[in-house]
Design an enzyme around this catalytic site. Structure first.
Site, PDB file in Angstrom:
ATOM      1  N   GLU A 250      11.099 -88.654  -7.624  1.00  0.00           N
ATOM      2  CA  GLU A 250      11.714 -88.073  -8.706  1.00  0.00           C
ATOM      3  C   GLU A 250      12.768 -87.354  -8.074  1.00  0.00           C
ATOM      4  O   GLU A 250      12.845 -86.749  -7.219  1.00  0.00           O
ATOM      5  CB  GLU A 250      10.760 -87.576  -9.728  1.00  0.00           C
ATOM      6  N   LYS A 252      14.856 -83.868  -8.181  1.00  0.00           N
ATOM      7  CA  LYS A 252      14.409 -82.487  -8.194  1.00  0.00           C
ATOM      8  C   LYS A 252      15.430 -81.729  -9.168  1.00  0.00           C
ATOM      9  O   LYS A 252      16.706 -81.394  -8.550  1.00  0.00           O
ATOM     10  CB  LYS A 252      14.183 -82.065  -6.971  1.00  0.00           C
ATOM     11  N   ARG A 257      10.828 -74.461 -14.786  1.00  0.00           N
ATOM     12  CA  ARG A 257       9.795 -75.156 -14.971  1.00  0.00           C
ATOM     13  C   ARG A 257       9.329 -74.834 -16.400  1.00  0.00           C
ATOM     14  O   ARG A 257       9.368 -73.391 -16.970  1.00  0.00           O
ATOM     15  CB  ARG A 257       8.583 -74.694 -14.167  1.00  0.00           C
ATOM     16  N   ARG A 272       6.676 -70.865 -15.709  1.00  0.00           N
ATOM     17  CA  ARG A 272       5.806 -71.041 -14.667  1.00  0.00           C
ATOM     18  C   ARG A 272       4.690 -69.590 -14.539  1.00  0.00           C
ATOM     19  O   ARG A 272       3.714 -69.663 -14.012  1.00  0.00           O
ATOM     20  CB  ARG A 272       6.451 -71.151 -13.634  1.00  0.00           C
ATOM     21  N   GLU A 302      10.613 -79.967 -16.535  1.00  0.00           N
ATOM     22  CA  GLU A 302      11.612 -79.020 -15.888  1.00  0.00           C
ATOM     23  C   GLU A 302      12.844 -78.991 -16.914  1.00  0.00           C
ATOM     24  O   GLU A 302      13.445 -79.998 -17.321  1.00  0.00           O
ATOM     25  CB  GLU A 302      12.365 -79.675 -14.580  1.00  0.00           C
ATOM     26  N   PHE A 343       7.836 -84.544 -16.652  1.00  0.00           N
ATOM     27  CA  PHE A 343       7.384 -84.945 -15.270  1.00  0.00           C
ATOM     28  C   PHE A 343       5.911 -85.153 -15.405  1.00  0.00           C
ATOM     29  O   PHE A 343       5.418 -85.741 -14.417  1.00  0.00           O
ATOM     30  CB  PHE A 343       7.879 -84.402 -14.312  1.00  0.00           C
ATOM     31  N   LYS A 425       8.287 -81.307  -2.226  1.00  0.00           N
ATOM     32  CA  LYS A 425       9.561 -81.015  -2.394  1.00  0.00           C
ATOM     33  C   LYS A 425      10.593 -81.457  -1.160  1.00  0.00           C
ATOM     34  O   LYS A 425      10.024 -81.154  -0.084  1.00  0.00           O
ATOM     35  CB  LYS A 425       9.873 -79.720  -2.888  1.00  0.00           C
TER      36      LYS A 425
HETATM   37  P1  AMP Z   1      10.357 -74.885  -5.683  1.00  0.00           P
HETATM   38  O1  AMP Z   1      10.729 -74.095  -6.860  1.00  0.00           O
HETATM   39  O2  AMP Z   1      11.508 -75.138  -4.566  1.00  0.00           O
HETATM   40  O3  AMP Z   1       8.679 -74.716  -5.213  1.00  0.00           O
HETATM   41  O4  AMP Z   1      10.115 -76.456  -6.210  1.00  0.00           O
HETATM   42  C1  AMP Z   1       9.309 -76.888  -7.160  1.00  0.00           C
HETATM   43  C2  AMP Z   1      10.082 -76.658  -8.557  1.00  0.00           C
HETATM   44  O5  AMP Z   1      10.809 -77.881  -8.613  1.00  0.00           O
HETATM   45  C3  AMP Z   1       8.778 -76.993  -9.718  1.00  0.00           C
HETATM   46  O6  AMP Z   1       8.193 -75.863 -10.047  1.00  0.00           O
HETATM   47  C4  AMP Z   1       9.679 -77.370 -10.835  1.00  0.00           C
HETATM   48  O7  AMP Z   1      10.360 -76.220 -11.523  1.00  0.00           O
HETATM   49  C5  AMP Z   1      10.856 -78.041 -10.052  1.00  0.00           C
HETATM   50  N1  AMP Z   1      11.018 -79.554 -10.432  1.00  0.00           N
HETATM   51  C6  AMP Z   1      12.354 -79.992 -10.478  1.00  0.00           C
HETATM   52  N2  AMP Z   1      12.158 -81.426 -10.731  1.00  0.00           N
HETATM   53  C7  AMP Z   1      11.144 -81.825 -10.886  1.00  0.00           C
HETATM   54  C8  AMP Z   1      10.279 -82.937 -10.764  1.00  0.00           C
HETATM   55  N3  AMP Z   1      10.724 -83.933 -10.954  1.00  0.00           N
HETATM   56  N4  AMP Z   1       8.766 -82.799 -10.985  1.00  0.00           N
HETATM   57  C9  AMP Z   1       8.257 -81.555 -10.375  1.00  0.00           C
HETATM   58  N5  AMP Z   1       9.032 -80.581 -10.205  1.00  0.00           N
HETATM   59  C10 AMP Z   1      10.037 -80.437 -10.652  1.00  0.00           C
END
Ligand code: AMP
Length: 559
Positions: A250, A252, A257, A272, A302, A343, A425
């Site tokens: 998917e 990002k 969130r 979150r 998101e 998502f 990620k």
């Molecule tokens: P990080 O904040 O760098 O740990 O990355 C994870 C975060 O990416 C999640 O907590 C979501 O807020 C965000 N995110 C963006 N797009 C998506 C997606 N398609 N699926 C899940 N999380 C996503």
């Protein structure tokens, strides 16, 4: 039950750094609490009077505590300030004055836990005109009837700085030890139950009823649930290794969130960190009511900002106002419109979907959502095991201005609050960390009066360890992002110590920090220092519990 009992346990906990000892101390007290107290008093060990899912805070600044201490012990505020400068811990300052006063009168403490708990709860709920005076009144009442050591812990609780070293994990251990003899499988069950409930009193009550009790706790719409967390990967190859082939890929999105709940026709929105932000997003409430079928649900999404004219998404920092601002909402909705990308789904019409696999959950999302351009859609997704196809998809996401890719394991359940490798990620090489501000320094000249450089820290267990000082990245004008002025206003109520032009603050504000590399350094308590750090965004949506850990820093430093 007398509050002195709690104080005794606090002292015992503070006297050791050994996890096993702390767990045993807490566990033996929990039996006492079970028989002679109320379950909700367990929050006091985390320095709170509310469950974790409730974002309510005491809203007590250092200034207010100084005032309350002065008023309670009949001394001038100047004297309190001087003592504070000397000792640097307001809890101990209050203890000192209490001791001085008590020596002159015959004193026996009868302070009950219920009284402390109720007054502290009232301090949180009081709002409106005269609130400050009422808060001081409630605090003074406790200070006047507490013994010196009780007074110390009451002040520390109010300042959310209990200093007894009890993190969530330790409380989980203690509950598991009390009711399940610390058996490792049951410890995991207790932890999972806590992740579902976000409420130690509920977990404590459930554990009293044994394994069956724990199982009876499920998620319900209206009560925030922790989000599943993502594991980092360095390449597509690694992402596939973790998730298996084929996997779901998917985009990002670079937004924030949001967990969207519907219960009896009402919509609730949580960040979150479980903060209820429903009031800030009436636009999303409308979109959900209009475009999502179902009476009750919990969706994981998101929320991303976009530029309507340019037909492009915007980075998080440019819409962070939407979470922070609590006034002029209508104007803000027009200025900074957002799109919801759904998502995941955790609950639907009376049933938890946590244990269904991701493909089934995704199918439900597609079934219940009516796509509306720039308003709501299921996250863009493909399912593939082909690395070439995956690479193309990744490049497209970057081209569209998105942060990178999320790779998901298709046959996985939803694990709330966990980094279990069901969600990975992948970002192009950008060095960034989520860190918490633990100190700051006032600027000079044009920036005098503002706190303009910030000491940032990572997490190690329940401790925060410094990794550097950052002074660039914030803006001078509001339209461009978070400003120094704004950050100063956010930090001031969090100040716990001041010396010269430096302050120490409660670890609350999370910032995303980019840097060039990490070096070993004796200058900071983590033993590491970031080179050329820069704040890329203030993250009001992130919880300090989720920030970069010392382990992550060590790993980055080795690269
Ligand atoms: P990080 O904040 O760098 O740990 O990355 C994870 C975060 O990416 C999640 O907590 C979501 O807020 C965000 N995110 C963006 N797009 C998506 C997606 N398609 N699926 C899940 N999380 C996503």
């Amino acid at each position: 039950m007398e509050y002195l009992k709690f104080v005794k346990v606090y002292d015992d906990l503070a006297s050791t750094t050994k996890k096993l000892d702390k767990t045993a101390i807490l566990a033996s007290f929990l039996r006492d609490l079970e028989k002679n107290g109320k379950s909700e008093w367990i929050y006091l060990f985390r320095g709170r009077v509310l469950p974790d899912y409730d974002a309510g805070e005491f809203g007590i600044s250092t200034q207010l505590v100084l005032k309350a201490v002065g008023a309670s012990f009949g001394i001038s505020i100047l004297e309190v300030i001087n003592k504070f400068k000397e000792i640097g811990d307001l809890g101990k300052v209050a203890e000192y004055f209490a001791l001085k006063k008590r020596q002159s009168v015959l004193f026996s403490s009868k302070l009950q836990v219920s009284k402390v708990f109720d007054n502290l709860k009232k301090v949180i709920s009081i709002e409106g005109s005269g609130a400050i005076d009422k808060k001081i009144g409630l605090i003074s009442e406790l200070l006047n009837s507490g013994s010196p050591s009780e007074v110390k812990y009451i002040i520390r609780t109010l300042l959310s700085d209990l200093r007894v070293g009890v993190a969530d994990a330790l409380l989980v251990d203690a509950i598991a030890l009390t009711f399940f003899s610390g058996e490792s499988e049951m410890r995991l069950k207790v932890e999972e139950t806590y992740d579902l409930a976000n409420d130690f009193a509920r977990v404590f009550d459930a554990a009293k009823k044994g394994a069956k009790g724990l199982e009876s706790i499920t998620i319900v719409p209206g009560k925030p649930v922790k989000a599943m967390l993502a594991v980092k990967s360095a390449s597509l190859e690694e992402a596939f290794e973790i998730c298996g082939k084929p996997a779901a890929l998917e985009h990002k999105y670079d937004g924030f969130r949001m967990m969207i709940h519907k219960k009896e026709g009402e919509i609730f929105l949580f960040t979150r960190r479980l903060e209820n932000v429903t009031k800030q997003f009436p636009d999303i409430v409308e979109v959900i009511k209009k475009n999502v079928k179902g009476d009750e649900f919990i969706l994981d999404t998101e929320v991303v900002g976009y530029d309507e004219k340019a037909e492009k998404y915007k980075p998080f920092e440019s819409i962070s106002q939407r979470i922070k601002r609590k006034y002029d909402i209508d104007k803000l909705i027009k200025q900074l419109p957002v799109e919801v990308n759904v998502f995941d789904v955790l609950y639907y019409n009376g049933e938890s979907w946590l244990n269904k696999n991701f493909v089934e959950r995704r199918k439900l999302i597609e079934k219940i959502i009516k796509i509306e351009k720039w308003k709501i859609r299921p996250a863009i997704q493909i399912i593939t095991g082909e690395e070439k196809e995956a690479q193309k998809f990744y490049e497209k996401a970057i081209e569209m201005g998105e942060e990178g890719l999320m790779v998901k394991k298709i046959d996985s359940p939803y694990k709330q609050g966990r980094k279990v490798g069901y969600m990975v990620k992948l970002k192009p090489v950008v060095n960034d960390l989520d860190l918490v501000i633990v100190g700051a320094e006032y600027g000079t000249g044009k920036r005098g009066g503002w706190l303009t450089s910030y000491i940032v820290a990572c997490r190690s267990g329940s401790e925060f360890l410094e990794v550097g000082k950052v002074s660039s990245g914030l803006k001078e004008k509001e339209e461009e992002g978070t400003t120094y002025d704004e950050m100063t206003n956010l930090l001031k109520p969090l100040i716990i110590e001041e010396s010269g032009n430096e302050v120490k603050v409660k670890p609350r504000l999370v910032v995303a920090v980019t840097y060039q590399n990490i070096q070993k350094s004796p200058a900071y308590s983590s033993g590491y220092a970031l080179r050329f750090p820069r704040i890329s965004a203030y993250r009001p949506d992130r919880d300090v519990k989720e920030i970069t850990t010392l382990e992550d820093i060590e790993k980055e430093a080795r690269k």
